[in-house]
Write a protein that holds these residues in place. Structure first.
Motif, PDB file in Angstrom:
ATOM      1  N   PRO A 171       0.820  -1.221   0.000  1.00 26.26           N
ATOM      2  CA  PRO A 171       0.000   0.000   0.000  1.00 26.26           C
ATOM      3  C   PRO A 171       0.851   1.267   0.000  1.00 26.26           C
ATOM      4  CG  PRO A 171       0.007  -1.009   2.174  1.00 26.26           C
ATOM      5  CD  PRO A 171       0.695  -1.978   1.268  1.00 26.26           C
ATOM      6  N   VAL A 172       0.272   2.337  -0.518  1.00 25.72           N
ATOM      7  CA  VAL A 172       0.919   3.652  -0.545  1.00 25.72           C
ATOM      8  C   VAL A 172       0.257   4.530   0.507  1.00 25.72           C
ATOM      9  CG1 VAL A 172       1.274   5.746  -1.908  1.00 25.72           C
ATOM     10  CG2 VAL A 172       1.569   3.496  -2.970  1.00 25.72           C
ATOM     11  N   PHE A 173       1.069   5.107   1.383  1.00 30.15           N
ATOM     12  CA  PHE A 173       0.563   6.005   2.421  1.00 30.15           C
ATOM     13  C   PHE A 173       1.011   7.433   2.122  1.00 30.15           C
ATOM     14  CE2 PHE A 173       1.145   1.845   4.485  1.00 30.15           C
ATOM     15  CZ  PHE A 173      -0.153   1.615   4.920  1.00 30.15           C
ATOM     16  N   GLY A 174       0.139   8.380   2.401  1.00 29.12           N
ATOM     17  CA  GLY A 174       0.496   9.779   2.218  1.00 29.12           C
ATOM     18  C   GLY A 174       0.322  10.238   0.783  1.00 29.12           C
ATOM     19  N   LYS A 175       1.168  11.182   0.384  1.00 30.37           N
ATOM     20  CA  LYS A 175       1.020  11.819  -0.923  1.00 30.37           C
ATOM     21  C   LYS A 175       1.933  11.180  -1.969  1.00 30.37           C
ATOM     22  CE  LYS A 175      -0.420  16.281   0.993  1.00 30.37           C
ATOM     23  NZ  LYS A 175      -0.144  17.740   1.065  1.00 30.37           N
ATOM     24  N   TYR A 176       1.475  11.227  -3.211  1.00 28.97           N
ATOM     25  CA  TYR A 176       2.259  10.733  -4.340  1.00 28.97           C
ATOM     26  C   TYR A 176       2.065  11.695  -5.509  1.00 28.97           C
ATOM     27  CZ  TYR A 176      -2.186   8.929  -6.157  1.00 28.97           C
ATOM     28  OH  TYR A 176      -3.471   8.813  -6.618  1.00 28.97           O
ATOM     29  N   THR A 177       2.832  11.495  -6.590  1.00 32.20           N
ATOM     30  CA  THR A 177       2.806  12.402  -7.739  1.00 32.20           C
ATOM     31  C   THR A 177       2.201  11.727  -8.963  1.00 32.20           C
ATOM     32  OG1 THR A 177       4.779  13.581  -6.962  1.00 32.20           O
ATOM     33  CG2 THR A 177       4.217  13.819  -9.292  1.00 32.20           C
ATOM     34  N   ILE A 178       1.259  12.409  -9.584  1.00 32.84           N
ATOM     35  CA  ILE A 178       0.751  12.026 -10.902  1.00 32.84           C
ATOM     36  C   ILE A 178       1.414  12.942 -11.926  1.00 32.84           C
ATOM     37  CG2 ILE A 178      -1.247  12.151 -12.443  1.00 32.84           C
ATOM     38  CD1 ILE A 178      -1.414   9.709 -10.812  1.00 32.84           C
ATOM     39  N   SER A 179       2.066  12.349 -12.939  1.00 34.26           N
ATOM     40  CA  SER A 179       2.662  13.111 -14.042  1.00 34.26           C
ATOM     41  C   SER A 179       1.816  12.871 -15.288  1.00 34.26           C
ATOM     42  CB  SER A 179       4.103  12.670 -14.291  1.00 34.26           C
ATOM     43  OG  SER A 179       4.911  12.943 -13.165  1.00 34.26           O
ATOM     44  N   TYR A 180       1.324  13.964 -15.872  1.00 33.45           N
ATOM     45  CA  TYR A 180       0.374  13.863 -16.980  1.00 33.45           C
ATOM     46  C   TYR A 180       0.867  14.702 -18.158  1.00 33.45           C
ATOM     47  CZ  TYR A 180      -4.017  14.231 -19.596  1.00 33.45           C
ATOM     48  OH  TYR A 180      -4.976  14.192 -20.575  1.00 33.45           O
ATOM     49  N   SER A 181       0.913  14.084 -19.357  1.00 32.94           N
ATOM     50  CA  SER A 181       1.332  14.776 -20.583  1.00 32.94           C
ATOM     51  C   SER A 181       0.292  14.561 -21.668  1.00 32.94           C
ATOM     52  CB  SER A 181       2.676  14.231 -21.089  1.00 32.94           C
ATOM     53  OG  SER A 181       3.678  14.327 -20.114  1.00 32.94           O
ATOM     54  N   GLU A 182       0.179  15.538 -22.562  1.00 35.05           N
ATOM     55  CA  GLU A 182      -0.658  15.385 -23.747  1.00 35.05           C
ATOM     56  C   GLU A 182       0.164  15.662 -24.997  1.00 35.05           C
ATOM     57  OE1 GLU A 182      -5.127  16.388 -21.999  1.00 35.05           O
ATOM     58  OE2 GLU A 182      -4.262  17.691 -23.545  1.00 35.05           O
ATOM     59  N   TYR A 183      -0.203  14.976 -26.089  1.00 39.67           N
ATOM     60  CA  TYR A 183       0.448  15.150 -27.383  1.00 39.67           C
ATOM     61  C   TYR A 183      -0.658  15.463 -28.383  1.00 39.67           C
ATOM     62  CZ  TYR A 183       3.609  12.482 -24.464  1.00 39.67           C
ATOM     63  OH  TYR A 183       4.363  12.046 -23.399  1.00 39.67           O
ATOM     64  N   ARG A 184      -0.735  16.737 -28.794  1.00 43.04           N
ATOM     65  CA  ARG A 184      -1.917  17.218 -29.495  1.00 43.04           C
ATOM     66  C   ARG A 184      -1.656  17.584 -30.959  1.00 43.04           C
ATOM     67  NH1 ARG A 184      -5.883  18.108 -25.959  1.00 43.04           N
ATOM     68  NH2 ARG A 184      -6.981  19.515 -27.387  1.00 43.04           N
ATOM     69  N   ASN A 185      -0.400  17.680 -31.361  1.00 37.11           N
ATOM     70  CA  ASN A 185      -0.092  17.992 -32.758  1.00 37.11           C
ATOM     71  C   ASN A 185       1.096  17.145 -33.202  1.00 37.11           C
ATOM     72  OD1 ASN A 185       2.461  19.513 -32.183  1.00 37.11           O
ATOM     73  ND2 ASN A 185       1.038  20.923 -31.169  1.00 37.11           N
ATOM     74  N   ALA A 186       1.409  17.205 -34.495  1.00 40.70           N
ATOM     75  CA  ALA A 186       2.427  16.315 -35.057  1.00 40.70           C
ATOM     76  C   ALA A 186       3.799  16.535 -34.430  1.00 40.70           C
ATOM     77  CB  ALA A 186       2.500  16.505 -36.571  1.00 40.70           C
ATOM     78  N   ALA A 187       4.132  17.782 -34.077  1.00 40.65           N
ATOM     79  CA  ALA A 187       5.432  18.059 -33.463  1.00 40.65           C
ATOM     80  C   ALA A 187       5.522  17.415 -32.084  1.00 40.65           C
ATOM     81  CB  ALA A 187       5.654  19.567 -33.367  1.00 40.65           C
ATOM     82  N   GLU A 188       4.461  17.533 -31.292  1.00 37.74           N
ATOM     83  CA  GLU A 188       4.453  16.921 -29.961  1.00 37.74           C
ATOM     84  C   GLU A 188       4.479  15.397 -30.063  1.00 37.74           C
ATOM     85  OE1 GLU A 188       1.953  20.538 -27.779  1.00 37.74           O
ATOM     86  OE2 GLU A 188       0.988  18.607 -28.143  1.00 37.74           O
ATOM     87  N   ILE A 189       3.753  14.856 -31.035  1.00 35.67           N
ATOM     88  CA  ILE A 189       3.747  13.401 -31.226  1.00 35.67           C
ATOM     89  C   ILE A 189       5.136  12.915 -31.635  1.00 35.67           C
ATOM     90  CG2 ILE A 189       2.820  11.526 -32.648  1.00 35.67           C
ATOM     91  CD1 ILE A 189       0.185  13.170 -32.777  1.00 35.67           C
TER      92      ILE A 189
END
Length: 451
Positions: A189-207
């Motif tokens: 189990p995980v206790f306390g706080k943790y980090t969610i890392s979220y990215s989006e790729y929305r155009n051809a350069a980002e992809i």
């Protein structure tokens, strides 16, 4: 009588051997790239069955084998030479050396090299097997090594595991995280706080800079993606990766609202995509805003918005991007940390296969240390990655080619409508501009390419 029995047994063995056929797909290339780092090579010799018993085989015994490539040349010294039978003999020998293939049942690919035109050429080509336990896409591997600083930075959210929360991304996407959603990879189990890392790729350069594969395969064949947006979500605590024990719900802001947009999940190990949901914008998936509209916490905790409504100057701390148009798809489920996309599928029109020569436009000399080529067609929201020896593309498309070197340099060839490279040639010359100093982010590339 005894001799007749022996002859009969021999004929049965020969007959069974001739009937044995490996279930495989065949790919043609001019010549395979030099040795890859993410595979085990077992060489053989030109026109012979002999395989070397590589010490690396021992390392494969504790891993799941996902892909086997049998590499050979089309060139024959004798017109009657039976290449298929030789390939089957090599496969049989490999199964003897590595019996676990019968358990793992990996993808089998025969790669026929068609560039050799003489016996001397053929003997200088690689012959044998490449065996993969982790079939990471070539672009993803290169991205992690060379392009990580150029890729879209992730937005990090700090989550209390006992509470969870709903968080917003600058695109207008909202991420709903239930309480006690995560555990450690080992199940603790995980206790306390943790980090969610979220990215989006929305155009051809980002992809492109994400390094994500843009090919989908199912029982009907192979397709390419035309993206309506992709996202990647990961969880960590104190440097340790986490796993989900409860589903996350994502209200994702697509880049377009069109028919045929489906929802897919990527296998982190193989780079293959799994279809999760079809026709996100069809009448069967109305995507209506839920009646309850809870307040949403953005990455900047001082900002708050309501679900489905973007403020006039909506930004996240450290980001200058503002998205006024929302094409939200509500309730997309992420049951694992990983990569997901909302994409249409298509097949290439006016298909051609080319083997370009890459020259520096300034010096007219061959570009050194070539590693990977990426293709962007301006009519498609995607980037497609290839080895440098062979590219498949639309001969009539408004194509942009980007070459990446082992040294991390970037070269570009923009094929404008009024000045296109003749892609009907098998070996066209690409006079490419070094844009390494011009491109430091995906936004720089998007601006340079005018996409």
């Amino acid at each position: 009588m005894k001799s007749k029995h022996l002859i009969l047994i021999f004929l049965l063995i020969v007959s069974a051997k001739s009937r044995a056929q490996t279930n495989h797909q065949t790919i043609e290339v001019a010549q395979v790239d030099s040795k890859k780092n993410n595979c085990v090579e077992i060489p053989s010799t030109f026109s012979h069955e002999i395989l070397s018993e590589s010490k690396s085989l021992n390392a494969l015994k504790s891993k799941k084998i996902r892909r086997v490539e049998l590499i050979y040349t089309r060139y024959k010294e004798n017109a009657d030479f039976d290449q298929n039978q030789l390939n089957e003999d090599r496969m049989s020998r490999l199964n003897q050396l590595l019996p676990k293939l019968q358990i793992d049942k990996p993808e089998i690919v025969w790669i026929e090299q068609i560039g050799a035109t003489t016996s001397t050429d053929a003997k200088n080509y690689f012959h044998g097997f490449r065996i993969y336990t982790d079939v990471a896409p070539v672009a993803r591997t290169y991205q992690r090594t060379h392009l990580n600083d150029l890729a879209n930075p992730a937005v990090d959210f700090l989550i209390d595991n006992t509470i969870g929360g709903t968080f917003s991304h600058p695109s207008g996407t909202q991420i709903h995280i239930p309480a006690n959603a995560v555990i450690y990879d080992n199940g603790k189990p995980v206790f306390g706080k943790y980090t969610i890392s979220y990215s989006e790729y929305r155009n051809a350069a980002e992809i492109l800079f994400s390094g994500l594969p843009m090919e989908f395969k199912d029982k009907t064949g192979s397709y390419l993606f035309n993206s309506a947006g992709m996202y990647e979500i990961r969880g960590t605590k104190d440097g340790q990766t986490l796993a989900l024990q409860k589903d996350l719900s994502i209200d994702f802001n697509c880049t377009k609202n069109e028919a045929g947009v489906n929802f897919y999940e990527m296998n982190d190990q193989t780079g293959e995509w799994n279809l999760l949901k079809s026709d996100l914008f069809s009448a069967n998936n109305p995507n209506e805003t839920p009646s309850a509209k809870p307040e949403i916490m953005s990455a900047n905790s001082e900002q708050r918005i309501k679900r489905g409504v973007a403020p006039d100057n909506y930004e996240t701390e450290g980001s200058s991007k503002v998205y006024q148009q929302l094409n939200l798809v509500y309730g997309l489920i992420s049951s694992k940390f990983g990569v997901y996309n909302c994409d249409q599928i298509f097949r290439i029109a006016n298909k051609t296969i080319i083997s370009p020569k890459y020259l520096d436009v300034s010096s007219k000399k061959p570009i050194k240390n070539q590693n990977m080529i990426c293709l962007i067609d301006k009519d498609v929201n995607a980037s497609f990655s290839f080895g440098v020896k062979q590219i498949t593309c639309n001969s009539q498309g408004e194509n942009i080619f980007l070459l990446f070197t082992e040294d991390g340099e970037i070269y570009a060839l923009k094929s404008e409508k009024d000045k296109r490279v003749n892609l009907n040639q098998k070996e066209p010359e690409f006079l490419m501009e070094n844009i390494t100093n011009k491109v430091k982010t995906s936004d720089d590339l998007k601006s340079y390419l005018n996409i």
